[in-house]
Design an enzyme around this catalytic site. Sequence first.
Site, PDB file in Angstrom:
ATOM      1  N   TYR A   1      17.428  29.575   7.989  1.00 18.54           N
ATOM      2  CA  TYR A   1      16.254  30.331   8.454  1.00 18.54           C
ATOM      3  C   TYR A   1      16.271  30.476   9.974  1.00 18.54           C
ATOM      4  CZ  TYR A   1      13.919  30.120   3.923  1.00 18.54           C
ATOM      5  OH  TYR A   1      13.590  30.283   2.617  1.00 18.54           O
TER       6      TYR A   1
ATOM      7  N   LYS B   1       0.845  -1.207   0.000  1.00 16.37           N
ATOM      8  CA  LYS B   1       0.000   0.000   0.000  1.00 16.37           C
ATOM      9  C   LYS B   1       0.879   1.256   0.000  1.00 16.37           C
ATOM     10  CE  LYS B   1      -0.178  -0.348   5.032  1.00 16.37           C
ATOM     11  NZ  LYS B   1      -0.930  -0.909   6.161  1.00 16.37           N
TER      12      LYS B   1
HETATM   13  C1  PLP Z   1      -0.066  -1.901   6.836  1.00 18.78           C
HETATM   14  C2  PLP Z   1      -0.580  -3.168   7.368  1.00 18.78           C
HETATM   15  C3  PLP Z   1       0.272  -4.267   7.555  1.00 18.78           C
HETATM   16  C4  PLP Z   1       1.766  -4.195   7.386  1.00 18.78           C
HETATM   17  O1  PLP Z   1       2.337  -3.640   8.560  1.00 18.78           O
HETATM   18  P1  PLP Z   1       3.916  -3.504   8.761  1.00 18.78           P
HETATM   19  O2  PLP Z   1       4.065  -2.988  10.133  1.00 18.78           O
HETATM   20  O3  PLP Z   1       4.385  -2.523   7.747  1.00 18.78           O
HETATM   21  O4  PLP Z   1       4.501  -4.847   8.547  1.00 18.78           O
HETATM   22  C5  PLP Z   1      -0.303  -5.475   7.933  1.00 18.78           C
HETATM   23  N1  PLP Z   1      -1.634  -5.571   8.143  1.00 18.78           N
HETATM   24  C6  PLP Z   1      -2.472  -4.527   8.008  1.00 18.78           C
HETATM   25  C7  PLP Z   1      -3.917  -4.699   8.264  1.00 18.78           C
HETATM   26  C8  PLP Z   1      -1.983  -3.293   7.635  1.00 18.78           C
HETATM   27  O5  PLP Z   1      -2.805  -2.244   7.513  1.00 18.78           O
END
Ligand code: PLP
Length: 370
Positions: free
Chosen positions: A260, A41
Amino acid sequence: MTVCTSSVPAVVAEIDGSALRHNLRRVRESAPGCPVAAVIKADGYGHGLIRVARALQGVDAYAVARLEEALWLREEGITGPILLLEGFLHAAELEPIARHRLTVVVHHRWQLEALEGARLPLPVQAWLKLDSGMHRLGFPPSELPAARARLAACASVTGPLVLMTHLACADDRDSPVTLRQLSLFDRFTAEADGQSIANSAAILGWPAAQRGWLRPGIMLYGASPFTEGSGESLGLRPVMTLRSRLVAVNRLREGDPVGYGGDWICPEDMPVGVVAIGYGDGYPRHAPAGTPVLIGGRQVPLVGRVSMDMITVDLRSLPHARVGDTAILWGRGLPVETVARRAGTIAYELLCGVARHRVHYQEIQHGQVL
Ligand SMILES: *Cc1c(COP(=O)(O)O)cnc(C)c1O
């Protein structure tokens, strides 16, 4: 980003496909025999959705958060199973979900109602989510048996039914919450066809959760999910190396303010370098003075405030540094976790926040440009 032949990109994110595959092997070694849904994702945690999907070809499934991400994978010819971690966000998404054979997570009553009212070209596969204590998505334990029965009876849904949950505190190896969540989950697994619990932290730190479908995200990209230590100490390799160049080296005088607000003052006559990267590229604006930057194989401290396009670094330990020298912001030789902790955030946020319209992506294998 498109690059004219006459321009040399300022900021480059090198993406090492061989490191991705190495990290996937690390997942499989941690929990042998378990199928893996690679979590890609948020544009593959900022590494590029399609690039990451291709590098991980052969994985048992992909998991994304939004329908658009799944449709993009299908458009690019990815034919394997794709799991939508939040299911559908609107009933209108069910038709394309069915047509493209996507698997949905069902976590709420409104989704059950939408499935029951849908007329789909073919039934969809569904995972059922239990809220075992995180209190974000999922059916509460009291509602789970009825939800399962409704899914089983629903003409728009086809099996097998995988029961899933998500752990709230798996990144804290001392937290009692994880075992409580697992024991609640275990009350419901007997009736399911499959199960899924483990994110990266559980894959690396909680043997009791290493069963059924694994859902690794951050560890695939080589970073640690834990609050301490680095991916390297867990046998992982960084996939992204973010680099830029020194575009100025200035000899400043004792008392000269830098950047800055002028709140960083040179304690003596000294060289200060300017690196062409800033928060406009995704470098964290809150990185304080002292945050390491890797130049010529040596860590030098950031000084002054992070600007939109530039940062300034203390070059006293690198008197021979020159304009054009490469500066690594994170990746090989400098864990992204180190920079994230300095900036008061997590590796996930830094990786996802790389500005895709501005940073040039370059694919490499085993450290070599393709
Ligand atoms: C994003 C997500 C993961 C992966 O988590 P990580 O900590 O990056 O391994 C797994 N399960 C769900 C439901 C998620 O939303």
